[in-house]
Motif scaffolding. Sequence first.
Motif, PDB file in Angstrom:
ATOM      1  N   GLY A  33      -0.367  -8.984-106.236  1.00  5.15           N
ATOM      2  CA  GLY A  33       0.659  -8.237-107.286  1.00  5.15           C
ATOM      3  C   GLY A  33       0.188  -8.314-108.493  1.00  5.15           C
ATOM      4  N   ASP A  34      -0.887  -9.243-108.807  1.00  6.28           N
ATOM      5  CA  ASP A  34      -0.430  -9.233-110.537  1.00  6.28           C
ATOM      6  C   ASP A  34      -1.268  -8.867-111.355  1.00  6.28           C
ATOM      7  N   CYS A  35      -3.085  -8.167-109.885  1.00  2.14           N
ATOM      8  CA  CYS A  35      -3.711  -7.501-110.756  1.00  2.14           C
ATOM      9  C   CYS A  35      -3.958  -5.766-111.201  1.00  2.14           C
ATOM     10  N   GLY A  36      -3.449  -5.547-110.557  1.00  2.00           N
ATOM     11  CA  GLY A  36      -3.760  -3.901-110.651  1.00  2.00           C
ATOM     12  C   GLY A  36      -5.146  -3.693-109.956  1.00  2.00           C
ATOM     13  N   ALA A  37      -5.892  -4.014-109.082  1.00  2.00           N
ATOM     14  CA  ALA A  37      -6.871  -3.438-108.840  1.00  2.00           C
ATOM     15  C   ALA A  37      -6.999  -2.818-107.486  1.00  2.00           C
ATOM     16  N   CYS A  38      -6.188  -2.761-106.739  1.00  2.00           N
ATOM     17  CA  CYS A  38      -5.603  -1.797-105.710  1.00  2.00           C
ATOM     18  C   CYS A  38      -4.541  -0.779-105.863  1.00  2.00           C
ATOM     19  N   SER A  86       0.998  -1.387-106.158  1.00  2.00           N
ATOM     20  CA  SER A  86       0.322  -1.960-105.366  1.00  2.00           C
ATOM     21  C   SER A  86      -0.031  -2.142-103.601  1.00  2.00           C
ATOM     22  N   LEU A 139      -9.476  -4.673-103.184  1.00  2.00           N
ATOM     23  CA  LEU A 139      -8.163  -5.841-103.490  1.00  2.00           C
ATOM     24  C   LEU A 139      -9.005  -7.039-104.072  1.00  2.00           C
ATOM     25  N   GLY A 140      -8.246  -7.283-105.097  1.00  2.00           N
ATOM     26  CA  GLY A 140      -8.250  -8.450-105.825  1.00  2.00           C
ATOM     27  C   GLY A 140      -7.573  -9.884-105.466  1.00  2.00           C
ATOM     28  N   CYS A 141      -6.625  -9.683-106.672  1.00  2.00           N
ATOM     29  CA  CYS A 141      -5.434 -11.030-105.994  1.00  2.00           C
ATOM     30  C   CYS A 141      -4.540 -10.982-105.300  1.00  2.00           C
ATOM     31  N   GLY A 142      -4.275 -10.287-104.834  1.00  2.00           N
ATOM     32  CA  GLY A 142      -3.524  -9.627-103.084  1.00  2.00           C
ATOM     33  C   GLY A 142      -2.067 -10.099-103.639  1.00  2.00           C
ATOM     34  N   CYS A 186      -1.802  -3.764-102.072  1.00  2.00           N
ATOM     35  CA  CYS A 186      -1.431  -5.599-101.837  1.00  2.00           C
ATOM     36  C   CYS A 186      -0.623  -5.364-101.445  1.00  2.00           C
TER      37      CYS A 186
HETATM   38  S1  FES Z   1      -4.731  -6.802-105.393  1.00  2.00           S
HETATM   39 FE1  FES Z   1      -4.202  -8.153-107.075  1.00  2.00          FE
HETATM   40  S2  FES Z   1      -2.442  -6.530-107.977  1.00  2.00           S
HETATM   41 FE2  FES Z   1      -2.845  -5.585-105.867  1.00  2.00          FE
END
Ligand code: FES
Length: 165
Positions: A44-49, A59, A39-42, A61
Motif C-alpha cells: 500500500g505504499d507505492c501506488g503502482a497497483c 490499491s 505490483l510494486g511494494c505489495g 494489492c
Molecule cells: S503495489 Fe505498492 S501500493 Fe500496491
Amino acid sequence: MKHHINFTVNGDDYSLAVDPWRTLNELLREDLNLTGTKLGCGTGDCGACTVMVDGRTVSSCLTLAVSINGKSVTTVEGLAPSGEELHPIQEAFIKTGAIQCGFCTAGMELSALHLLNNNPEPTEKEIRSGLSGNLCRCTGYNQIVEAISVAAEQIRDSEPEKEER
Ligand code: FES
Ligand code: FES
C-alpha cells in the motif's frame, strides 16, 4: 472455499469463483491477464497497483478480490480500450516525457484520471496532492505534474459544451 463474484472491468462483465484471500491485483494480473496494473511494494505504499473501483482509486494489492462483487473496476487498459487511440492523459505523459521505466505509469494515470474527473482544472499543488499516493523513482515528478496539467487543458478544450453549461 471459493466465493462467486460478479463484477465489471473496463465495461466487460465477469463472473468468477475466487479464493477469499486473493487480492484484486492477483485477480487482474493473473486471472484476467490485465498486466498493465503493476505490483510494486505489495503493502500500500507505492501506488503502482492503483486502479479505480466505482470511481474511487484503490490499491489493488490491498483490496480483496471478493470485495469487488457487484462493482465496476477501471484499469489502465480501460483508458485506451481500442488499443490504438490513447487517452489524453496517456498522450500527455508521452508528450511531456513523463515516462521513463514506466513502472509507476499505470498507477499515476489512474490517480490522474480520478483527479481530473473530480477537478477538471487543478492547480499544481492540487496535482501534487492528487499524486501523493504514487511514487516514481525515475522522473523527479515534474514531468508527471506537467503531463497532468497538459491533459487537463486538452480534456477541457475537447469538451467546450460542458464549460458553457
Ligand atoms: S503495489 Fe505498492 S501500493 Fe500496491
Ligand atoms: S517512470 Fe520509473 S518509476 Fe516512474
